[in-house]
Design a protein around this motif. Sequence first.
Motif, PDB file in Angstrom:
ATOM      1  N   GLY A   8     -64.427  -2.842   6.185  1.00  0.00           N
ATOM      2  CA  GLY A   8     -65.712  -2.160   6.295  1.00  0.00           C
ATOM      3  C   GLY A   8     -66.856  -3.121   6.049  1.00  0.00           C
ATOM      4  N   PHE A   9     -68.006  -2.559   5.758  1.00  0.00           N
ATOM      5  CA  PHE A   9     -69.210  -3.349   5.574  1.00  0.00           C
ATOM      6  C   PHE A   9     -69.830  -3.074   4.208  1.00  0.00           C
ATOM      7  CE2 PHE A   9     -68.820  -2.820  10.152  1.00  0.00           C
ATOM      8  CZ  PHE A   9     -68.914  -4.137  10.571  1.00  0.00           C
ATOM      9  N   PRO A  13     -77.116  -4.852  -1.837  1.00  0.00           N
ATOM     10  CA  PRO A  13     -76.946  -4.458  -3.250  1.00  0.00           C
ATOM     11  C   PRO A  13     -75.476  -4.387  -3.685  1.00  0.00           C
ATOM     12  CG  PRO A  13     -78.593  -3.073  -2.201  1.00  0.00           C
ATOM     13  CD  PRO A  13     -77.954  -3.895  -1.114  1.00  0.00           C
ATOM     14  N   GLN A  14     -74.595  -3.978  -2.777  1.00  0.00           N
ATOM     15  CA  GLN A  14     -73.164  -3.941  -3.103  1.00  0.00           C
ATOM     16  C   GLN A  14     -72.624  -5.349  -3.285  1.00  0.00           C
ATOM     17  OE1 GLN A  14     -72.474  -1.497   0.475  1.00  0.00           O
ATOM     18  NE2 GLN A  14     -71.060  -0.333  -0.820  1.00  0.00           N
ATOM     19  N   VAL A  15     -73.034  -6.263  -2.410  1.00  0.00           N
ATOM     20  CA  VAL A  15     -72.585  -7.661  -2.511  1.00  0.00           C
ATOM     21  C   VAL A  15     -73.039  -8.254  -3.837  1.00  0.00           C
ATOM     22  CG1 VAL A  15     -72.819  -9.977  -1.539  1.00  0.00           C
ATOM     23  CG2 VAL A  15     -72.542  -8.019  -0.009  1.00  0.00           C
ATOM     24  N   LEU A  16     -74.315  -8.044  -4.173  1.00  0.00           N
ATOM     25  CA  LEU A  16     -74.859  -8.646  -5.391  1.00  0.00           C
ATOM     26  C   LEU A  16     -74.344  -7.975  -6.657  1.00  0.00           C
ATOM     27  CD1 LEU A  16     -78.518  -9.380  -4.261  1.00  0.00           C
ATOM     28  CD2 LEU A  16     -76.515 -10.885  -4.222  1.00  0.00           C
ATOM     29  N   SER A  17     -73.721  -6.806  -6.528  1.00  0.00           N
ATOM     30  CA  SER A  17     -73.124  -6.176  -7.711  1.00  0.00           C
ATOM     31  C   SER A  17     -71.819  -6.868  -8.107  1.00  0.00           C
ATOM     32  CB  SER A  17     -72.882  -4.685  -7.468  1.00  0.00           C
ATOM     33  OG  SER A  17     -71.799  -4.481  -6.578  1.00  0.00           O
ATOM     34  N   VAL A  18     -71.172  -7.561  -7.167  1.00  0.00           N
ATOM     35  CA  VAL A  18     -69.932  -8.271  -7.491  1.00  0.00           C
ATOM     36  C   VAL A  18     -70.118  -9.793  -7.531  1.00  0.00           C
ATOM     37  CG1 VAL A  18     -68.386  -6.470  -6.681  1.00  0.00           C
ATOM     38  CG2 VAL A  18     -69.170  -8.198  -5.075  1.00  0.00           C
ATOM     39  N   ILE A  19     -71.201 -10.276  -6.942  1.00  0.00           N
ATOM     40  CA  ILE A  19     -71.538 -11.698  -7.003  1.00  0.00           C
ATOM     41  C   ILE A  19     -72.896 -11.786  -7.700  1.00  0.00           C
ATOM     42  CG2 ILE A  19     -72.017 -13.786  -5.681  1.00  0.00           C
ATOM     43  CD1 ILE A  19     -70.191 -12.679  -3.501  1.00  0.00           C
ATOM     44  N   PRO A  20     -72.916 -12.207  -8.950  1.00  0.00           N
ATOM     45  CA  PRO A  20     -74.148 -12.132  -9.743  1.00  0.00           C
ATOM     46  C   PRO A  20     -75.186 -13.193  -9.366  1.00  0.00           C
ATOM     47  CG  PRO A  20     -72.422 -13.138 -11.030  1.00  0.00           C
ATOM     48  CD  PRO A  20     -71.800 -12.722  -9.719  1.00  0.00           C
ATOM     49  N   ARG A  31     -78.302 -19.037   4.564  1.00  0.00           N
ATOM     50  CA  ARG A  31     -78.946 -19.973   5.499  1.00  0.00           C
ATOM     51  C   ARG A  31     -78.255 -21.326   5.507  1.00  0.00           C
ATOM     52  NH1 ARG A  31     -83.516 -16.973   4.438  1.00  0.00           N
ATOM     53  NH2 ARG A  31     -84.038 -17.985   2.482  1.00  0.00           N
ATOM     54  N   SER A  32     -77.810 -21.778   4.336  1.00  0.00           N
ATOM     55  CA  SER A  32     -77.179 -23.096   4.253  1.00  0.00           C
ATOM     56  C   SER A  32     -75.719 -23.082   4.725  1.00  0.00           C
ATOM     57  CB  SER A  32     -77.237 -23.619   2.821  1.00  0.00           C
ATOM     58  OG  SER A  32     -76.340 -22.899   1.988  1.00  0.00           O
ATOM     59  N   GLY A  33     -75.139 -21.889   4.882  1.00  0.00           N
ATOM     60  CA  GLY A  33     -73.750 -21.791   5.312  1.00  0.00           C
ATOM     61  C   GLY A  33     -72.756 -21.676   4.175  1.00  0.00           C
ATOM     62  N   ARG A  34     -73.240 -21.686   2.938  1.00  0.00           N
ATOM     63  CA  ARG A  34     -72.330 -21.556   1.792  1.00  0.00           C
ATOM     64  C   ARG A  34     -71.754 -20.148   1.692  1.00  0.00           C
ATOM     65  NH1 ARG A  34     -73.495 -21.955  -4.611  1.00  0.00           N
ATOM     66  NH2 ARG A  34     -71.313 -21.985  -5.208  1.00  0.00           N
ATOM     67  N   PHE A  35     -72.548 -19.155   2.062  1.00  0.00           N
ATOM     68  CA  PHE A  35     -72.128 -17.756   2.021  1.00  0.00           C
ATOM     69  C   PHE A  35     -71.994 -17.224   3.445  1.00  0.00           C
ATOM     70  CE2 PHE A  35     -74.834 -17.795  -2.034  1.00  0.00           C
ATOM     71  CZ  PHE A  35     -73.781 -18.261  -2.794  1.00  0.00           C
ATOM     72  N   PRO A  36     -71.210 -16.170   3.635  1.00  0.00           N
ATOM     73  CA  PRO A  36     -70.969 -15.658   4.995  1.00  0.00           C
ATOM     74  C   PRO A  36     -72.242 -15.119   5.649  1.00  0.00           C
ATOM     75  CG  PRO A  36     -69.680 -14.430   3.353  1.00  0.00           C
ATOM     76  CD  PRO A  36     -70.483 -15.431   2.617  1.00  0.00           C
ATOM     77  N   LYS A  37     -72.263 -15.219   6.960  1.00  0.00           N
ATOM     78  CA  LYS A  37     -73.387 -14.683   7.722  1.00  0.00           C
ATOM     79  C   LYS A  37     -73.260 -13.167   7.815  1.00  0.00           C
ATOM     80  CE  LYS A  37     -74.755 -18.647  10.304  1.00  0.00           C
ATOM     81  NZ  LYS A  37     -75.662 -19.067   9.286  1.00  0.00           N
ATOM     82  N   PRO A  38     -74.390 -12.476   7.805  1.00  0.00           N
ATOM     83  CA  PRO A  38     -74.351 -11.013   7.896  1.00  0.00           C
ATOM     84  C   PRO A  38     -74.160 -10.538   9.331  1.00  0.00           C
ATOM     85  CG  PRO A  38     -76.613 -11.749   7.721  1.00  0.00           C
ATOM     86  CD  PRO A  38     -75.749 -12.974   7.600  1.00  0.00           C
ATOM     87  N   VAL A  39     -73.894  -9.257   9.445  1.00  0.00           N
ATOM     88  CA  VAL A  39     -73.772  -8.581  10.729  1.00  0.00           C
ATOM     89  C   VAL A  39     -74.946  -7.612  10.824  1.00  0.00           C
ATOM     90  CG1 VAL A  39     -72.351  -7.000  12.084  1.00  0.00           C
ATOM     91  CG2 VAL A  39     -71.263  -8.722  10.633  1.00  0.00           C
ATOM     92  N   ALA A  47     -75.534  -6.040   7.064  1.00  0.00           N
ATOM     93  CA  ALA A  47     -74.379  -5.863   6.179  1.00  0.00           C
ATOM     94  C   ALA A  47     -73.442  -7.060   6.318  1.00  0.00           C
ATOM     95  CB  ALA A  47     -73.650  -4.567   6.518  1.00  0.00           C
ATOM     96  N   TRP A  48     -72.493  -7.133   5.404  1.00  0.00           N
ATOM     97  CA  TRP A  48     -71.476  -8.191   5.438  1.00  0.00           C
ATOM     98  C   TRP A  48     -70.115  -7.541   5.528  1.00  0.00           C
ATOM     99  CZ3 TRP A  48     -76.115  -8.629   3.257  1.00  0.00           C
ATOM    100  CH2 TRP A  48     -76.803  -9.815   3.434  1.00  0.00           C
ATOM    101  N   ARG A  49     -69.207  -8.200   6.235  1.00  0.00           N
ATOM    102  CA  ARG A  49     -67.828  -7.712   6.330  1.00  0.00           C
ATOM    103  C   ARG A  49     -67.184  -7.815   4.951  1.00  0.00           C
ATOM    104  NH1 ARG A  49     -64.733 -11.176   9.098  1.00  0.00           N
ATOM    105  NH2 ARG A  49     -63.110  -9.629   9.316  1.00  0.00           N
TER     106      ARG A  49
END
Length: 66
Positions: A8-9, A13-20, A31-39, A47-49
């Motif tokens: 799912g997606f 806020p959901q992403v930042l609740s598990v990655i502080p 932007r730098s490519g360290r984190f996944p690109k959104p959809v 959203a992110w996968r």
Amino acid sequence: MNEIPETGFLRLPQVLSVIPLGKTCWWEGVRSGRFPKPVKLSARCTAWRAEDIRELINALSEQTEQ
């Protein structure tokens, strides 16, 4: 990782609740490519996968174990 569904997606806020991180830091990582690109689900909905976020968490936890 119980808060993350298997598939799912996730909205930011959901992403930042598990990655502080703050929003600015997260977007810099995207932007730098360290984190996944959104959809883009619509013009105003990003959203992110869930699978990509799970992979990121696993990769980050492996880095801290080394």
